[in-house]
Design a protein around this motif. Structure first.
Motif, PDB file in Angstrom:
ATOM      1  N   TRP A 601       9.229  63.827  90.139  1.00  0.00           N
ATOM      2  CA  TRP A 601       8.856  64.799  88.818  1.00  0.00           C
ATOM      3  C   TRP A 601       7.535  64.718  88.871  1.00  0.00           C
ATOM      4  N   ALA A 602       6.892  65.974  88.372  1.00  0.00           N
ATOM      5  CA  ALA A 602       5.470  65.583  87.890  1.00  0.00           C
ATOM      6  C   ALA A 602       4.876  64.175  87.150  1.00  0.00           C
ATOM      7  N   LYS A 603       4.049  63.245  87.349  1.00  0.00           N
ATOM      8  CA  LYS A 603       3.524  62.754  85.780  1.00  0.00           C
ATOM      9  C   LYS A 603       2.976  63.833  84.625  1.00  0.00           C
ATOM     10  N   ASP A 604       2.834  64.901  85.012  1.00  0.00           N
ATOM     11  CA  ASP A 604       2.663  65.077  83.725  1.00  0.00           C
ATOM     12  C   ASP A 604       1.846  66.675  83.699  1.00  0.00           C
ATOM     13  N   ASN A 605       3.477  67.018  84.484  1.00  0.00           N
ATOM     14  CA  ASN A 605       4.313  68.869  84.082  1.00  0.00           C
ATOM     15  C   ASN A 605       5.821  68.513  83.352  1.00  0.00           C
ATOM     16  N   PRO A 606       6.524  68.635  83.033  1.00  0.00           N
ATOM     17  CA  PRO A 606       7.853  68.460  82.424  1.00  0.00           C
ATOM     18  C   PRO A 606       8.364  69.509  83.796  1.00  0.00           C
ATOM     19  N   ASP A 607       7.552  70.620  83.613  1.00  0.00           N
ATOM     20  CA  ASP A 607       8.796  72.075  84.662  1.00  0.00           C
ATOM     21  C   ASP A 607       8.388  71.266  86.090  1.00  0.00           C
ATOM     22  N   LEU A 608       7.793  70.516  86.706  1.00  0.00           N
ATOM     23  CA  LEU A 608       7.252  70.722  88.198  1.00  0.00           C
ATOM     24  C   LEU A 608       7.414  69.560  88.409  1.00  0.00           C
ATOM     25  N   PHE A 609       8.206  69.516  89.790  1.00  0.00           N
ATOM     26  CA  PHE A 609       8.863  68.188  90.600  1.00  0.00           C
ATOM     27  C   PHE A 609       8.692  68.878  92.159  1.00  0.00           C
ATOM     28  N   ALA A 610       8.304  67.732  92.848  1.00  0.00           N
ATOM     29  CA  ALA A 610       9.204  67.918  94.461  1.00  0.00           C
ATOM     30  C   ALA A 610      10.036  67.347  95.354  1.00  0.00           C
ATOM     31  N   MET A 611       9.997  67.805  95.748  1.00  0.00           N
ATOM     32  CA  MET A 611      11.668  67.360  96.624  1.00  0.00           C
ATOM     33  C   MET A 611      11.839  67.854  98.151  1.00  0.00           C
ATOM     34  N   MET A 612      12.330  66.485  98.712  1.00  0.00           N
ATOM     35  CA  MET A 612      13.313  66.835  99.756  1.00  0.00           C
ATOM     36  C   MET A 612      13.802  67.291 100.506  1.00  0.00           C
ATOM     37  N   GLU A 613      13.704  68.122 101.124  1.00  0.00           N
ATOM     38  CA  GLU A 613      14.778  68.520 101.815  1.00  0.00           C
ATOM     39  C   GLU A 613      15.388  68.917 103.740  1.00  0.00           C
ATOM     40  N   LYS A 614      15.631  67.960 104.059  1.00  0.00           N
ATOM     41  CA  LYS A 614      16.104  68.228 105.236  1.00  0.00           C
ATOM     42  C   LYS A 614      14.429  67.799 106.187  1.00  0.00           C
ATOM     43  N   THR A 615      13.922  68.503 106.589  1.00  0.00           N
ATOM     44  CA  THR A 615      12.407  67.659 107.417  1.00  0.00           C
ATOM     45  C   THR A 615      11.184  68.430 106.096  1.00  0.00           C
ATOM     46  N   PRO A 628       7.662  76.419 101.540  1.00  0.00           N
ATOM     47  CA  PRO A 628       8.289  74.821 101.713  1.00  0.00           C
ATOM     48  C   PRO A 628       7.101  74.678 103.300  1.00  0.00           C
ATOM     49  N   ILE A 629       6.977  72.608 102.862  1.00  0.00           N
ATOM     50  CA  ILE A 629       5.617  72.458 103.822  1.00  0.00           C
ATOM     51  C   ILE A 629       6.580  71.135 104.541  1.00  0.00           C
ATOM     52  N   GLN A 630       6.714  71.405 106.514  1.00  0.00           N
ATOM     53  CA  GLN A 630       7.180  70.409 106.945  1.00  0.00           C
ATOM     54  C   GLN A 630       6.616  69.358 106.499  1.00  0.00           C
ATOM     55  N   THR A 631       7.401  68.519 106.322  1.00  0.00           N
ATOM     56  CA  THR A 631       6.898  66.865 106.788  1.00  0.00           C
ATOM     57  C   THR A 631       8.462  66.126 105.954  1.00  0.00           C
ATOM     58  N   SER A 632       8.322  64.462 106.651  1.00  0.00           N
ATOM     59  CA  SER A 632       9.001  63.538 106.690  1.00  0.00           C
ATOM     60  C   SER A 632       9.243  62.589 106.079  1.00  0.00           C
ATOM     61  N   GLY A 633       7.906  63.215 104.706  1.00  0.00           N
ATOM     62  CA  GLY A 633       7.512  61.610 103.951  1.00  0.00           C
ATOM     63  C   GLY A 633       7.727  61.690 102.791  1.00  0.00           C
ATOM     64  N   TYR A 634       8.181  59.961 101.855  1.00  0.00           N
ATOM     65  CA  TYR A 634       8.455  59.965 101.502  1.00  0.00           C
ATOM     66  C   TYR A 634       7.423  60.138  99.754  1.00  0.00           C
ATOM     67  N   ILE A 635       7.881  61.086  99.057  1.00  0.00           N
ATOM     68  CA  ILE A 635       6.892  61.337  98.245  1.00  0.00           C
ATOM     69  C   ILE A 635       6.423  59.471  97.541  1.00  0.00           C
ATOM     70  N   CYS A 636       5.332  59.676  97.125  1.00  0.00           N
ATOM     71  CA  CYS A 636       4.747  58.783  96.336  1.00  0.00           C
ATOM     72  C   CYS A 636       4.905  58.629  94.986  1.00  0.00           C
ATOM     73  N   ASN A 637       3.078  59.958  94.581  1.00  0.00           N
ATOM     74  CA  ASN A 637       3.568  60.225  93.365  1.00  0.00           C
ATOM     75  C   ASN A 637       3.087  61.487  93.324  1.00  0.00           C
ATOM     76  N   PHE A 638       3.662  61.856  92.334  1.00  0.00           N
ATOM     77  CA  PHE A 638       2.809  63.860  92.223  1.00  0.00           C
ATOM     78  C   PHE A 638       2.061  63.926  90.621  1.00  0.00           C
ATOM     79  N   GLU A 639       0.921  64.444  90.693  1.00  0.00           N
ATOM     80  CA  GLU A 639       0.013  64.381  89.574  1.00  0.00           C
ATOM     81  C   GLU A 639      -1.045  64.761  90.060  1.00  0.00           C
ATOM     82  N   ASP A 640      -1.716  65.777  88.486  1.00  0.00           N
ATOM     83  CA  ASP A 640      -2.897  66.403  88.893  1.00  0.00           C
ATOM     84  C   ASP A 640      -2.657  67.667  89.643  1.00  0.00           C
TER      85      ASP A 640
END
Length: 1181
Positions: A601-615, A628-640
């Motif tokens: 989830w985004a730290k500053d907006n209750p309606d925003l979130f990022a998720m990883m689906e396959k790649t 979507p964005i092509q990536t295989s990264g693990y999400i560290c942080n979501f703000e601003d």
């Protein structure tokens, strides 16, 4: 851990596959099938650019070679990674060894027994030996170059599996009947393996697979199970070694065809098929387990029959042979990792260490801190801190303050972002699930959860300190059972008995925000508690088993990823009416996504979130996805409006050297659009767009763009909207400036373009502003440059300040020589002293001390520096200059310069010198350094105390029966000290008495004062007695041995006065001997009488003397021959004559010599033969 299928490769002509093997090092995939099919494939490797963008690995083939040579069905393929060889075998027993040459595979060796079929082949850990087993019981061990090492025929045994131990000392043979036999590496039978997993199993069974992980990449924890044995009926056991009495037992509940460990031995894949619930159809399935038997998940695979599986070398993919297809599945491992304050924390195992290596990698400064942690369970992060959950080390008892939970088996260690442990907590529940907020850590086992309100060391107010002092029982740590219903009062004490009570519905996931704790249970029930006072608010029911839970920033929505990777959302506060018309809390939202393995989830907006689906990464706003964005990264942080993602897969391929490129920042669409509008369309339109899609980050973007264009009105409005007070102030200041170029310079400085700003100031001829800017930045080198280049006089105080600051810069980096040059120019004496000291330039330090004015506060510091290196003279000079004579004296004492100390104490008429000396002397005496104490007193002119100690030593040496000469010397020394003391007393009185009759009066006063002392110490009265006694004792013996028997007798007679110093036995024995030698038997008789009456002798010794006397006096009459000469000697009495110290005879003449030191006499004609006094050894002339 999540898995999903990604690719399917069809084998031509629909040839069914029998076996598959993936080369762990080079990435070749060998697959064998019916009709002699043998193929070697290789997936394309990723380009560096694709790696850095986090794109998925390509699925095209870079190699697809068919190897001709087999005719029958290929049943065994095995790689030798070390020597790049492939060994294959078919149903006719033909074995072929293939080698790689110029990018293609060629036959290297062929072998065929023509008797039986090869069932299994296994290379040992270093690739040097291969063991081949045939169905008929034949075993061959060969070397990598094709030579046979040994062969054996195991009669009557049907072999089907073989594997080596990691040290190549043990071979395991699997039999067709399901037994496993243990042999040594020479083929000698050791024992049959105990198969605990087959207890209560009936009917025929066969071995589906044996895989022994060789520990090449280290172990998950010390003594980790690594030998997996699985049977076709689904029973499996994982052992620590071949004789493990307590293996991990698993019943997979499926029909198994193949098993394999991943590259680090942390996951065991078990492939086979399972009957569906309706029992009419079998589905292919791969189950994944940890070495401890915990189930990680299952992957369903289409097709009729799976025949084999093999892991890729990095453990991120798995290849499955199903019918005539190869399926590839991606694995998303559960890495132990976290992200706190720009730091990525990740853990991995190393082959050379039993512990986990935990790396704290600061992505901002690209610095890493490494910490080794035993038995790490998990890493959890929040804000600036992280929690490492580990098993407690049995060998080390917990710290003192943890004694009440002694015997705890797990530890939660609170660390900061560089890995410094701040606070360990020992707990008694298994921290299977750990959640962390800014104030609390929650650890849960399957039955209970523990809550710890952690505090981080900061400047505390008195009130806070008071709170900390309260006992922990008041609620810093609490524990609750999952079936309890806490009310929010402090009812959850630290009662670990709750953790032991079982539950029918175990915990399967937890998450927490600042005010809410969510606990998920296996049945799908979700329990919501309030924080910090734990009260059960609500129970919700979901129709899935949660694997990962996550709350948004205002705790209104809950994201749930279940065990099969399906993401759903639950609105915790919505009120809905159910089918029965009841109002219930909570509503399942309509969004559902599959194959999801990470979300944030985004730290500053209750309606925003990022998720990883396959790649792919999706960003959702109000449940609507962006592209979507092509990536295989693990999400560290979501703000601003920015997502920070880390490519852990790439980092863990080379975990010692993380690359900054593996951290990727993604901007979400609204931020990209706003930036594009500002750049391409203009500020007005962008402003309108941001008004419609407000976010502080977008307003800041607008404010900065407006500032660049000096549109102060828009900038101010935007700063107000993003609540940036400094920004508003800055715009106000800009408004007050008249010149346009001045405004531009200020804006350039605001955006960190300092070179540009400085150039603008200098162009405007405002050197002062350029210097001011550099001062703010702390760039003192540039300040100095600007000060020197300017025309006119530079400000002296500023120059000094700059020199000192540059000196500090060098001193901080321990470049003392450079620092000295600048401190000299900056006249910074304090830091100069420090630099000289660090450089060990004591001459420079001395010159500095000499140049300082008197009473300068730096002097004592410099003096202390000299003291530390033992330079007494310079230290004393500095202390005296500061007018601290006492410190100077203390320094002398500290450095054992006692004469200097005494001199200083006298010069400054200090009273405590006596006590000072006494203190030091007692210290020396305690250490039994008596001679040092004497030397100390002597140097300090305390002759009387020195003499007392010397007498003591002499007496002790005399008691020890040491050489008489040594004892005499000691007595002489003590007597000389007494003489010095007499002299001192006289001089002291001479100083006191002023007047005519000076000499006599002072001598008399001195004597009177001595009299007072001597009454207390008798040896002052006659200091020379001891020396005399041993002098005559030695002299008598010397004379006797030289043959002067008469003089020896006279000297010996003289010894009778010294019975208090020399033992009477010695004296009278010598006297008897001398008298007997000079035939004075009367004297001899008296000596014997005296000897026989001595109390100190035992009756036996007395008897011996009596016998000797009887023997002498039966032959000789006890009378003296030369009576008249001995008379006056024997009588003694008042009118006793002085004795000559040279001969030991009485002096009868009027003219004789007297020693000026010891005042003893000698015959004039005798002393002429001596240069020194025979007694005290002072010169005679």
């Amino acid at each position: 851990m999540f898995f999903y299928l990604t690719k399917k490769i069809a084998i031509p002509n629909s040839v069914k596959l029998k076996c598959i093997s993936w080369n762990k090092d080079q990435g070749f995939i060998a697959c064998g099938g019916e009709d002699g099919l043998l193929k070697v494939l290789k997936l394309e490797t990723q380009t560096d650019d694709a790696k850095l963008r986090g794109l998925p690995t390509p699925s095209n083939l870079s190699m697809n070679q068919t190897l001709e040579g087999h005719s029958g069905s290929v049943q065994v393929v095995t790689w030798n990674e070390q020597y790049q060889k492939l060994t294959t075998s078919d149903q006719n027993g033909l074995i072929i060894v293939w080698m790689l040459y110029k990018g293609s595979w060629y036959e290297e060796m062929i072998n065929n027994r023509n008797k039986s079929v090869v069932r299994s082949m296994s290379w040992n850990a270093d690739g040097q030996k291969i063991c081949i087993v045939y169905e008929d019981g034949a075993v061959i061990v060969g070397s990598v170059d094709g030579n046979r090492i040994w062969g054996k025929d195991l009669k009557g045994m049907q072999l089907c599996h073989v594997t080596w131990s990691s040290d190549s000392k043990i071979l395991l043979f699997g039999m067709a009947n399901g037994e496993i036999h243990i042999y040594d590496n020479q083929g000698n039978f050791i024992m049959r393996m105990k198969l605990n997993c087959l207890v209560n199993v009936t009917g025929a069974i066969s071995i589906a697979g044996i895989h022994w992980y060789h520990g090449t990449e280290g172990y998950v924890e010390p003594d980790c199970p690594c030998l997996a044995i699985c049977f076709d009926n689904g029973r499996c056991q994982i052992m620590r070694h071949e004789n493990d009495p307590n293996p991990v037992l698993i019943d997979t509940g499926m029909y198994v065809v193949s098993i394999q460990w991943n590259h680090i031995g942390s996951v065991l894949a078990v492939a086979g098929s399972q009957k569906t619930v309706s029992q009419d159809k079998e589905v292919n399935i791969v189950q994944f387990y940890t070495p401890f038997g915990e189930h990680l998940g299952a992957l369903k695979v289409p097709g009729k029959q799976m025949s084999a599986l093999s892991w890729e070398g990095g453990g991120l993919k798995i290849a499955l042979a199903v019918d005539s297809y190869i399926y590839f599945a991606h694995i998303r491992p559960d890495y132990k990792w976290g992200y706190c304050s720009n730091t990525v924390v990740y853990a991995y195992t190393r082959p050379d260490r039993p512990e986990y290596c935990v790396v704290f990698w600061d992505t901002k400064n690209n610095e890493k801190y490494v910490k080794y942690v035993k038995s790490l369970i998990s890493i959890t992060t929040c804000g600036d801190f992280c929690i490492l959950a580990t098993k407690a080390d049995e060998n080390h008892p917990q710290e003192e303050n943890e004694m009440e939970t002694f015997g705890s088996t797990f530890v939660l260690v609170l660390c900061n972002s560089i890995g410094t442990p701040l606070d360990p907590k020992y707990i008694d529940i298994v921290p299977l699930f750990v959640a962390m907020t800014k104030t609390h850590v929650i650890a849960a086992s399957k039955e209970a959860f523990y809550i710890w309100q952690y505090r981080v060391a900061k400047k505390l107010t008195a009130l806070e300190i008071n709170q900390i002092m309260r006992s922990r029982k008041e609620g810093r740590e609490r524990i609750y059972h999952v079936d309890d219903t806490p009310s929010g009062s402090l009812d959850g004490g630290l009662d670990y008995s709750k953790a032991i009570q079982g539950t029918r519905d175990p915990i399967c996931a937890i998450t927490a925000s600042d005010k809410t704790l969510i606990v998920g249970r296996e049945s799908g029930t979700i329990q919501r508690y309030s924080l910090p006072n734990v009260a059960l608010i609500q129970r919700y029911s979901l129709n899935c088993r949660a694997y990962q839970l996550s709350l948004n920033c205002n705790s209104s929505r809950l994201a749930v990823i279940d065990i099969s990777g399906i993401l759903t959302f639950f609105d915790l506060d919505a009120r809905v009416t159910d089918s029965a018309g009841q109002q219930i809390m909570g509503e399942l939202l309509k969004l559902e996504r599959k194959d999801v393995w990470d979300m944030k989830w985004a730290k500053d907006n209750p309606d925003l979130f990022a998720m990883m689906e396959k790649t792919r990464m999706y960003v959702f706003r109000n449940l609507d996805p962006e592209e979507p964005i092509q990536t295989s990264g693990y999400i560290c942080n979501f703000e601003d409006l920015e997502i920070k993602s880390v490519l852990l897969d790439e980092i863990l391929k080379n975990p010692d050297h993380p690359n900054k490129d593996y951290i990727i920042n993604f901007e979400i669409r609204s931020l990209r659009d706003s930036r594009a509008l500002i750049e391409k369309v203009g500020i007005e339109d962008a402003s309108q767009f941001i008004e419609d899609n407000p976010h502080p980050r977008l307003w800041r973007l607008l404010a900065e763009a407006a500032l660049q264009k000096l549109d102060l009105k828009t900038a101010e409005q935007a700063f107000v909207r993003c609540k940036d007070y400094q920004g508003i102030k800055f715009v106000k200041c800009l408004g007050n400036l008249q010149s346009e170029s001045m405004k531009q310079a200020e804006v350039a400085a605001y955006f960190g373009r300092f070179e540009e700003a400085e150039r603008m100031y200098l162009d405007m001829d405002r050197r002062d502003l350029a210097i001011g800017l550099r001062l703010k930045l702390g760039d003192w080198f540039r300040v100095l440059q600007l000060l020197k280049t300017g025309s006119g006089d530079a400000d002296d105080s500023l120059l000094e300040q700059a020199h000192n600051a540059i000196g500090d810069y060098f001193a901080d980096r321990q470049k003392w020589l450079n620092a000295v040059q600048y401190y000299v120019q900056g006249r910074n004496q304090e830091r100069l002293a420090e630099c000289y000291y660090m450089l060990e330039d004591y001459e420079g330090l001395e010159n500095l001390a000499n140049s300082l004015p008197e009473n300068n506060k730096l002097l004592p510091e410099i003096a202390q520096m000299f003291v530390r290196v033992g330079m007494c003279e310079q230290a004393v000079a500095a202390f005296l200059k500061y007018n601290q004579p006492k410190a100077a004296v203390d320094t002398c004492v500290h450095l054992n310069q006692w004469n200097k100390a005494v001199e200083l104490a006298k010069n400054h008429s200090m009273k405590e010198i006596g006590s000072l000396l006494a203190r030091y002397a007692s210290h020396l005496l305690e250490k039994n350094k008596i001679l040092d104490a004497i030397e100390l007193y002597r140097k300090a002119n305390y002759f009387f105390d020195a003499a007392k100690l010397m007498f003591k030593i002499a007496e002790e040496e005399a008691k020890k029966r040491t050489k008489p000469l040594r004892v005499k010397k000691l007595y002489v020394l003590s007597a000389l000290l007494i003489e010095q003391y007499h002299e001192q007393m006289k001089n002291a009185q001479r100083g006191k008495v002023k007047g005519k009759n000076l000499e006599a009066t002072s001598a008399l006063a001195g004597l009177l004062e001595e009299e007072v002392l001597s009454s207390a110490d008798p040896f002052t009265d006659n200091a020379w007695r001891g020396a005399e006694a041993y002098h005559f004792f030695i002299l008598a013996q010397r004379q006797l041995y030289e043959g002067y028997v008469d003089t020896a007798l006279k000297t010996a007679l003289h010894l009778r006065d010294y019975e208090d110093i020399i033992p009477a036995v010695e004296i009278y024995s010598l006297l008897a001997l001398c008298a007997c030698a000079s035939r004075a038997f009367g004297t001899c008789s008296k000596a014997f009488i005296k000897l026989e009456s001595l109390d100190s002798l035992s009756s036996e010794q007395k008897q011996q003397y009596e016998d000797l006397a009887l023997e002498i006096f039966t032959k000789h009459t006890p009378k003296d021959n030369r009576k008249s000469e001995l008379d006056n000697l024997l009588e003694g009495g008042e009118g006793k004559l002085p004795t000559c110290v040279a001969t030991g005879s009485p002096i009868t003449e009027y003219q004789f010599w007297m020693c000026s030191v010891c005042k003893h006499c000698a015959l004039t004609q005798e002393i002429s033969n001596y240069s020194f006094c025979p007694l005290c050894h002072s010169p005679t002339r």
